[in-house]
Design an enzyme around this catalytic site. Structure first.
Site, PDB file in Angstrom:
ATOM      1  N   GLU A 443       0.972  -1.197  -0.140  1.00 51.83           N
ATOM      2  CA  GLU A 443       0.023   0.011   0.104  1.00 51.83           C
ATOM      3  C   GLU A 443       0.909   1.360  -0.163  1.00 51.83           C
ATOM      4  O   GLU A 443       0.398   2.344   0.698  1.00 51.83           O
ATOM      5  CB  GLU A 443      -0.796   0.033   1.146  1.00 51.83           C
ATOM      6  CG  GLU A 443      -1.909  -1.211   1.320  1.00 51.83           C
ATOM      7  CD  GLU A 443      -2.663  -1.466   0.065  1.00 51.83           C
ATOM      8  OE1 GLU A 443      -2.741  -0.846  -0.814  1.00 51.83           O
ATOM      9  OE2 GLU A 443      -2.909  -2.846   0.086  1.00 51.83           O
ATOM     10  N   GLY A 444       2.071   1.233  -0.718  1.00 54.39           N
ATOM     11  CA  GLY A 444       2.991   2.222  -0.792  1.00 54.39           C
ATOM     12  C   GLY A 444       4.020   1.870   0.367  1.00 54.39           C
ATOM     13  O   GLY A 444       3.656   2.182   1.499  1.00 54.39           O
TER      14      GLY A 444
END
Length: 596
Positions: A443-444
């Protein structure tokens, strides 16, 4: 395999004493009837479900993993996962904070947030199946057409269907502008989507009747880069008008990844061979729509870090009180035993208190952000909604990166408490370390979160969002600065606030001359701001604990001790981090790549 007991007392302290959620929710028409009794009852039931149903499956699920049948492209989840999911939906847990218009219970996100902490402590890999579904729900709820909402939301809310986000491709991860998946428009208004996606959590499994994939792809003639990305709803089974499953859509799992951790979750390679999809959010507006999902996921990953920190702490604490080894340096403490429990040793205390402090700081922080989200979505005053939205935007990368960094530290410290037994699978602690490591990546990555915080959330608006949060910190400092009992907490908080202001201005000025200065400073900078946030909440918690320390409830004595440990042992990291952030980019970039 160890134990998990939901930390209801600390959750109630955060919600009712620190954040005063009942009075806050009364300002929101949608949640005005939600009181402390309702919240406590929900959390008590959630604690039972997570400790009795999910936790016993955590270790076995990790050892067994998921099973992929290449011939049928199907995935079987570990033993007990499907049955636990059936209990989960039968109890109505997926609908907790969803829109009543589509079958949800309409409860506040701040309540759902506490429940998700429990889920992640009990079994992170299992929780990713319904957790991703909630992100898909939020994306369709905000950007879907009325027809899409009426078809998909009731099924996602009930838990009959689950959801995924399909972003990453073999040649591109964070840089989604490079993605190659194609969407060809059809005469009936649908699209035929072709491409390959990797690292798709819960991409294929046997727990729900259908899986709703949200897929990023490019339309013909789309602009290059991220401006040419569109988002599509691509279900595993094409739904009939009545919501029943129709034909199998050609989006298949080609393989599941062999991973370091979260073995109970199927991380899939997904192949789309002309799969039917429906556009959501408008042509070339895919990232805008997907960011709803991505931001929900980033907050969710922070909760994963908190959940693992808490369960690792609980089990390390039990072990430290039971395991005997050597004598206390100040003399024997357990005279009836041949050695003292290791909890008497100072450094064992340091390891335990590190996890305890990081869990309690994260719990206060995450609950606060969830409450701001409730206000952003439901407050009747537009200016208040805007302020809350700005604050959530500022704090989201800190939730994701700071909490998961701290979870990696905390689970590692808790493993160390066990000594050699921590490295052995049968004790269960090494799983928490392995599971915690992924949360810093997906998620990054945490570096991406740091760049987002410093570059986009702070420098891009000349620090406006940061100043709003800083004003809250300053108001607390001014209101309590003359309270001698609070000086040990308020003084370092005030000092760090001043240092963050100066550091931000210094990096901003350097960045005007050389943009690489942002990348060089971003990671230590995020941790500094993370400590500012924690210092703010810990100082508030200390104030409450001081006021109630003579109540006879030992909880407040423990809370004060934890806060004092934080300021004495964890907060000082900021001095080193500030020096790192100020050191500039030359020490990183002056060496030519071929000399490494």
């Amino acid at each position: 395999m160890g134990q998990y007991i939901a930390p209801l007392r600390d959750m109630q302290f955060v919600l009712h004493e620190l954040l005063n959620v009942e009075s806050e929710l009364k300002q929101l028409p949608a949640h005005a009837e939600v009181d402390a009794d309702i919240i406590n009852q929900i959390l008590e039931e959630g604690g039972k479900f997570t400790s009795e149903v999910l936790f016993p499956l955590n270790h076995s699920g990790d050892r067994e993993g998921c099973h992929h049948d290449k011939a049928t492209h199907t995935v079987k989840t570990p033993k007990g996962f499907k049955e636990a999911y059936e209990q989960y939906i039968a109890a109505g847990w997926p609908a907790l904070s969803c829109d009543p218009e589509f079958g949800g219970q309409g409860l506040p996100l701040v309540v759902n947030n506490s429940f998700y902490e429990m889920l992640n402590s009990a079994n992170q890999a299992w929780t990713m199946y319904p957790g991703l579904s909630h992100g898909a729900y939020e994306c369709i709820h905000e950007h879907g057409t009325d027809e899409q909402k009426s078809l998909y939301l009731p099924k996602l809310i009930s838990g009959e269907w689950t959801g995924t986000m399909c972003l990453t491709e073999p040649h591109c991860g964070t840089d989604l502008g490079l993605l190659r998946s194609k969407a060809e428009p059809q005469e009936d208004g649908t699209y035929k989507i072709t491409g390959a996606k990797i690292f798709i959590s819960a991409g294929e499994h046997d727990m729900s009747h259908n899986i709703v994939h949200l897929v990023l792809a490019r339309l013909p003639g789309a602009p290059e880069g991220s401006k040419g990305i569109s988002l599509f709803i691509v279900p595993k089974f094409l739904p009939n008008a009545d919501g029943s499953n129709g034909a199998r859509n050609p989006i298949f799992c080609g393989a599941i990844e062999e991973k370091m951790g979260i073995h109970g979750n199927s991380t899939c390679q997904m192949n789309l061979d002309g799969a039917t999809g429906w556009l959501i959010g408008g042509p070339h507006k895919g990232l805008n729509a997907m960011f709803v999902f991505m931001n929900a996921a980033r907050l969710g990953v922070g909760m994963q870090g908190l959940g693992l920190t808490e369960v690792a702490y609980q089990n390390a604490l039990v072990y430290a009180k039971d395991r005997i080894q050597m004598r206390s340096l100040s003399g024997p403490k357990a005279l009836d035993k041949p050695a003292d429990p290791i909890i008497v040793h100072a450094d064992v205390r340091r390891m335990l208190l590190t996890a305890k402090a990081y869990a309690e700081g994260a719990r206060a922080f995450c609950s606060y952000v969830a409450l701001q989200l409730d206000k952003e979505l439901n407050h009747p005053d537009e200016a208040t909604r805007k302020d809350c939205a700005d604050e959530v935007a500022l704090l989201t990368p800190i939730v994701k990166a700071f909490i998961t960094d701290n979870a990696w530290t905390s689970t590692s410290e808790c493993l160390q408490v066990y000594g050699g037994h921590g490295f052995i699978a049968e004790w269960g602690m090494e799983q928490y370390v392995r599971d915690a490591r992924i949360n810093m990546i997906y998620e990054g990555t945490n570096t991406v979160q740091s760049l987002d915080l410093l570059g986009r959330k702070i420098l891009m608006d000349n620090g406006a969002k940061l100043r709003k949060f800083g004003a809250k910190v300053q108001a607390f400092v001014e209101a309590n600065g003359t309270n001698e009992a609070l000086a040990e907490f308020v003084t370092p908080l005030a000092e760090l606030g001043d240092k963050v202001t100066k550091l931000t201005m210094e990096i901003g000025m350097k960045a005007f001359q050389n943009p690489d200065e942002v990348g060089a400073a971003a990671v230590p900078y995020l941790r500094v701001v993370g400590h500012l946030v924690y210092s703010y909440f810990f100082a508030q918690m200390a104030k409450i604990a001081l006021e109630k320390q003579d109540s006879g409830d030992t909880f407040y004595k423990a809370k004060l001790a934890t806060v004092r440990f934080y300021f004495a042992r964890l907060y000082p990291e900021t001095a080193m981090l500030i020096r790192q952030a100020r050191s500039g980019s030359a020490n990183l970039l002056s060496l030519e790549a071929d000399l490494f």
